[in-house]
Design a protein around this motif. Structure first.
Motif, PDB file in Angstrom:
ATOM      1  N   UNK A 118       0.842  -1.197   0.000  1.00 26.69           N
ATOM      2  CA  UNK A 118       0.000   0.000   0.000  1.00 26.69           C
ATOM      3  C   UNK A 118       0.879   1.250   0.000  1.00 26.69           C
ATOM      4  N   UNK A 119       1.912   1.253   0.833  1.00 24.91           N
ATOM      5  CA  UNK A 119       2.786   2.412   0.925  1.00 24.91           C
ATOM      6  C   UNK A 119       3.430   2.714  -0.431  1.00 24.91           C
ATOM      7  N   UNK A 120       3.924   1.687  -1.090  1.00 23.87           N
ATOM      8  CA  UNK A 120       4.529   1.871  -2.417  1.00 23.87           C
ATOM      9  C   UNK A 120       3.488   2.372  -3.413  1.00 23.87           C
ATOM     10  N   UNK A 121       2.344   1.702  -3.439  1.00 28.72           N
ATOM     11  CA  UNK A 121       1.265   2.111  -4.346  1.00 28.72           C
ATOM     12  C   UNK A 121       0.895   3.570  -4.092  1.00 28.72           C
ATOM     13  N   UNK A 122       0.685   3.903  -2.843  1.00 28.02           N
ATOM     14  CA  UNK A 122       0.275   5.249  -2.464  1.00 28.02           C
ATOM     15  C   UNK A 122       1.313   6.286  -2.882  1.00 28.02           C
TER      16      UNK A 122
END
Length: 167
Positions: free
Chosen positions: A56-60
């Motif tokens: 999620x952090x990477x995607x975000x």
């Protein structure tokens, strides 16, 4: 398994600052536990919820900065689209975000080769014009980002033990 710990006072302060800070404390604690570098070896040291949160952090970060084109160009396509990330989001109760990731996966499969090639800055900027199919997905992500961050914060809060030990 790597032990991920967060000091209670740090967690309380982050919770007081809002959902972004709350989620961020868990992301940073997981990154700290694996030495700041996400490798295949380190993935084996984390549980599926911790890996999903890092995804999620990477995607975000990537989509908020430069959309799915940037995410794929920067080499994160396989991590996001060739792992059960979308399925995990669905299990977290995040059907809309899961669907968006599945939709982006379809475009990833179709366009990943030209998007992953090394290129100059000008060539990179031209990719956005060459692949406008990602625009609607980027827009939806930006529009829903706050809602999705709130859902992730709620999931973490209801399942803290899956993410970290609070000291």
């Amino acid at each position: 398994m790597k032990e991920v710990t967060i000091k209670d006072e740090v967690l309380r302060q982050a919770a007081g600052e809002g959902m972004d800070a709350f989620v961020g404390v868990f992301i940073q604690a997981i990154k700290d536990a694996i030495g700041g570098e996400l490798t295949a070896e380190m993935l084996g040291e984390l549980n599926s919820d911790q890996i999903t949160l890092l995804a999620w952090d990477i995607l975000h970060e990537e989509v908020m900065d430069g959309g799915f084109v940037q995410l794929i160009h920067n080499g994160y396509g396989p991590f996001i689209f060739k792992n059960p990330f979308a399925k995990a989001l669905k299990l977290w109760g995040m059907r809309e975000l899961s669907k968006l990731v599945y939709d982006a996966h379809t475009l990833y499969v179709k366009y990943h080769e030209p998007l992953e090639k090394d290129c100059t800055d000008d060539e990179f900027m031209a990719l956005f014009e060459q692949f406008p199919e990602f625009d609607d997905l980027d827009d939806e992500f930006v529009e829903q980002e706050e809602t999705w961050t709130e859902q992730i914060a709620r999931y973490i809060d209801e399942n803290i033990e899956k993410f970290a030990t609070i000291q």
